[in-house]
Design a protein around this motif. Structure first.
Motif, PDB file in Angstrom:
ATOM      1  N   TYR A  94      13.589   6.584   6.528  1.00  0.00           N
ATOM      2  CA  TYR A  94      12.225   6.128   6.265  1.00  0.00           C
ATOM      3  C   TYR A  94      12.229   4.992   5.254  1.00  0.00           C
ATOM      4  O   TYR A  94      12.929   5.061   4.234  1.00  0.00           O
ATOM      5  N   CYS A  95      11.423   4.003   5.517  1.00  0.00           N
ATOM      6  CA  CYS A  95      11.211   2.910   4.592  1.00  0.00           C
ATOM      7  C   CYS A  95      10.048   3.256   3.663  1.00  0.00           C
ATOM      8  O   CYS A  95       9.074   3.896   4.090  1.00  0.00           O
ATOM      9  N   ASN A  96      10.151   2.846   2.421  1.00  0.00           N
ATOM     10  CA  ASN A  96       9.109   3.114   1.424  1.00  0.00           C
ATOM     11  C   ASN A  96       8.850   1.858   0.613  1.00  0.00           C
ATOM     12  O   ASN A  96       9.791   1.106   0.326  1.00  0.00           O
ATOM     13  N   ALA A  97       7.600   1.638   0.238  1.00  0.00           N
ATOM     14  CA  ALA A  97       7.282   0.470  -0.576  1.00  0.00           C
ATOM     15  C   ALA A  97       6.107   0.762  -1.496  1.00  0.00           C
ATOM     16  O   ALA A  97       5.159   1.447  -1.095  1.00  0.00           O
ATOM     17  N   GLY A  98       6.182   0.221  -2.685  1.00  0.00           N
ATOM     18  CA  GLY A  98       5.059   0.270  -3.616  1.00  0.00           C
ATOM     19  C   GLY A  98       4.280  -1.026  -3.488  1.00  0.00           C
ATOM     20  O   GLY A  98       4.767  -2.069  -3.902  1.00  0.00           O
ATOM     21  N   VAL A  99       3.078  -0.954  -2.921  1.00  0.00           N
ATOM     22  CA  VAL A  99       2.331  -2.148  -2.552  1.00  0.00           C
ATOM     23  C   VAL A  99       1.051  -2.248  -3.358  1.00  0.00           C
ATOM     24  O   VAL A  99       0.277  -1.290  -3.449  1.00  0.00           O
ATOM     25  N   VAL A 100       0.849  -3.409  -3.945  1.00  0.00           N
ATOM     26  CA  VAL A 100      -0.428  -3.739  -4.557  1.00  0.00           C
ATOM     27  C   VAL A 100      -1.233  -4.507  -3.521  1.00  0.00           C
ATOM     28  O   VAL A 100      -0.820  -5.583  -3.076  1.00  0.00           O
ATOM     29  N   THR A 101      -2.365  -3.943  -3.113  1.00  0.00           N
ATOM     30  CA  THR A 101      -3.149  -4.593  -2.066  1.00  0.00           C
ATOM     31  C   THR A 101      -4.139  -5.592  -2.637  1.00  0.00           C
ATOM     32  O   THR A 101      -4.400  -6.636  -2.026  1.00  0.00           O
ATOM     33  N   THR A 102      -4.677  -5.269  -3.801  1.00  0.00           N
ATOM     34  CA  THR A 102      -5.637  -6.162  -4.440  1.00  0.00           C
ATOM     35  C   THR A 102      -5.433  -6.112  -5.939  1.00  0.00           C
ATOM     36  O   THR A 102      -5.434  -5.025  -6.518  1.00  0.00           O
ATOM     37  N   TRP A 103      -5.228  -7.257  -6.561  1.00  0.00           N
ATOM     38  CA  TRP A 103      -5.068  -7.297  -8.020  1.00  0.00           C
ATOM     39  C   TRP A 103      -6.431  -7.070  -8.682  1.00  0.00           C
ATOM     40  O   TRP A 103      -7.425  -7.668  -8.263  1.00  0.00           O
ATOM     41  N   PRO A 104      -6.567  -6.201  -9.716  1.00  0.00           N
ATOM     42  CA  PRO A 104      -5.482  -5.510 -10.424  1.00  0.00           C
ATOM     43  C   PRO A 104      -5.414  -4.012 -10.126  1.00  0.00           C
ATOM     44  O   PRO A 104      -5.149  -3.217 -11.007  1.00  0.00           O
ATOM     45  N   THR A 105      -5.669  -3.622  -8.887  1.00  0.00           N
ATOM     46  CA  THR A 105      -5.593  -2.193  -8.579  1.00  0.00           C
ATOM     47  C   THR A 105      -4.144  -1.706  -8.652  1.00  0.00           C
ATOM     48  O   THR A 105      -3.212  -2.482  -8.431  1.00  0.00           O
ATOM     49  N   PRO A 106      -3.944  -0.425  -8.949  1.00  0.00           N
ATOM     50  CA  PRO A 106      -2.580   0.127  -9.011  1.00  0.00           C
ATOM     51  C   PRO A 106      -1.896   0.070  -7.651  1.00  0.00           C
ATOM     52  O   PRO A 106      -2.568   0.016  -6.610  1.00  0.00           O
ATOM     53  N   GLU A 107      -0.603   0.091  -7.660  1.00  0.00           N
ATOM     54  CA  GLU A 107       0.114   0.060  -6.398  1.00  0.00           C
ATOM     55  C   GLU A 107      -0.075   1.375  -5.647  1.00  0.00           C
ATOM     56  O   GLU A 107      -0.280   2.432  -6.225  1.00  0.00           O
ATOM     57  N   GLY A 108       0.001   1.277  -4.325  1.00  0.00           N
ATOM     58  CA  GLY A 108      -0.035   2.463  -3.485  1.00  0.00           C
ATOM     59  C   GLY A 108       1.347   2.683  -2.884  1.00  0.00           C
ATOM     60  O   GLY A 108       2.147   1.759  -2.757  1.00  0.00           O
ATOM     61  N   ASP A 109       1.621   3.919  -2.535  1.00  0.00           N
ATOM     62  CA  ASP A 109       2.915   4.313  -1.979  1.00  0.00           C
ATOM     63  C   ASP A 109       2.793   4.376  -0.460  1.00  0.00           C
ATOM     64  O   ASP A 109       2.000   5.156   0.065  1.00  0.00           O
ATOM     65  N   TYR A 110       3.583   3.568   0.235  1.00  0.00           N
ATOM     66  CA  TYR A 110       3.481   3.490   1.684  1.00  0.00           C
ATOM     67  C   TYR A 110       4.816   3.836   2.340  1.00  0.00           C
ATOM     68  O   TYR A 110       5.893   3.557   1.786  1.00  0.00           O
ATOM     69  N   TRP A 111       4.712   4.421   3.530  1.00  0.00           N
ATOM     70  CA  TRP A 111       5.897   4.875   4.276  1.00  0.00           C
ATOM     71  C   TRP A 111       5.869   4.332   5.695  1.00  0.00           C
ATOM     72  O   TRP A 111       4.798   4.196   6.304  1.00  0.00           O
ATOM     73  N   GLY A 112       7.056   4.091   6.217  1.00  0.00           N
ATOM     74  CA  GLY A 112       7.188   3.769   7.619  1.00  0.00           C
ATOM     75  C   GLY A 112       7.210   5.043   8.449  1.00  0.00           C
ATOM     76  O   GLY A 112       7.174   6.153   7.923  1.00  0.00           O
ATOM     77  N   GLN A 113       7.302   4.869   9.758  1.00  0.00           N
ATOM     78  CA  GLN A 113       7.244   6.011  10.670  1.00  0.00           C
ATOM     79  C   GLN A 113       8.599   6.685  10.839  1.00  0.00           C
ATOM     80  O   GLN A 113       8.674   7.788  11.372  1.00  0.00           O
ATOM     81  N   GLY A 114       9.648   6.042  10.387  1.00  0.00           N
ATOM     82  CA  GLY A 114      10.988   6.624  10.487  1.00  0.00           C
ATOM     83  C   GLY A 114      11.754   6.104  11.690  1.00  0.00           C
ATOM     84  O   GLY A 114      11.170   5.828  12.734  1.00  0.00           O
ATOM     85  N   THR A 115      13.048   5.995  11.521  1.00  0.00           N
ATOM     86  CA  THR A 115      13.923   5.586  12.618  1.00  0.00           C
ATOM     87  C   THR A 115      15.159   6.477  12.602  1.00  0.00           C
ATOM     88  O   THR A 115      15.730   6.744  11.549  1.00  0.00           O
ATOM     89  N   GLN A 116      15.546   6.952  13.771  1.00  0.00           N
ATOM     90  CA  GLN A 116      16.654   7.899  13.871  1.00  0.00           C
ATOM     91  C   GLN A 116      17.991   7.162  13.817  1.00  0.00           C
ATOM     92  O   GLN A 116      18.203   6.185  14.541  1.00  0.00           O
ATOM     93  N   VAL A 117      18.872   7.676  12.989  1.00  0.00           N
ATOM     94  CA  VAL A 117      20.261   7.217  12.946  1.00  0.00           C
ATOM     95  C   VAL A 117      21.143   8.408  13.269  1.00  0.00           C
ATOM     96  O   VAL A 117      21.057   9.451  12.603  1.00  0.00           O
TER      97      VAL A 117
END
Length: 121
Positions: A94-117
């Motif tokens: 799974y991919c994860n990212a801390g994203v700020v969508t609009t300054w100066p709001t706090p970052e949100g935690d986002y996840w991908g859907q996952g990929t099988q290895v």
């Protein structure tokens, strides 16, 4: 909204290599840390590698020396180059990212859907 889309998973023999990619899109002002986690059935999701916006990286002990995380800030994309793969690396990644969508709001935690290895012995 923010979307993380992973690609690059698949089936590989032990000792082989795979490269995962994760592209973030949507309402993005900036992205702080990005990372890769993995999970197998019945176990908790675990951190594999993480990288800061400035390029500082951190790895789980189990993948040090075999996996390399990198990112392209211009493309909002993070990569995971996996080499010398072992059967125990088999998991959903799974991919994860801390994203700020609009300054100066706090970052949100986002996840991908996952990929099988899957690594065969």
């Amino acid at each position: 909204q923010v979307q993380l889309v992973e690609s690059g998973g698949g089936l590989v023999q032990a000792g082989g290599s795979l490269r995962l990619s994760c592209a973030a899109s949507g309402s993005i002002f900036s992205i702080n840390a990005m990372g890769w986690y993995r999970q197998v059935p019945g176990k908790q999701r675990e951190l594999v590698a993480q990288i800061t916006r400035g390029g500082r990286s951190h790895y789980a002990d189990s993948v040090k020396g075999r996996f390399t995380i990198s990112r392209d800030n211009g493309k909002n994309t993070v990569y995971l180059q996996m080499s010398s793969l072992k059967p125990e690396d088999t998991a959903v990644y799974y991919c994860n990212a801390g994203v700020v969508t609009t300054w100066p709001t706090p970052e949100g935690d986002y996840w991908g859907q996952g990929t099988q290895v899957t690594v065969s012995s």
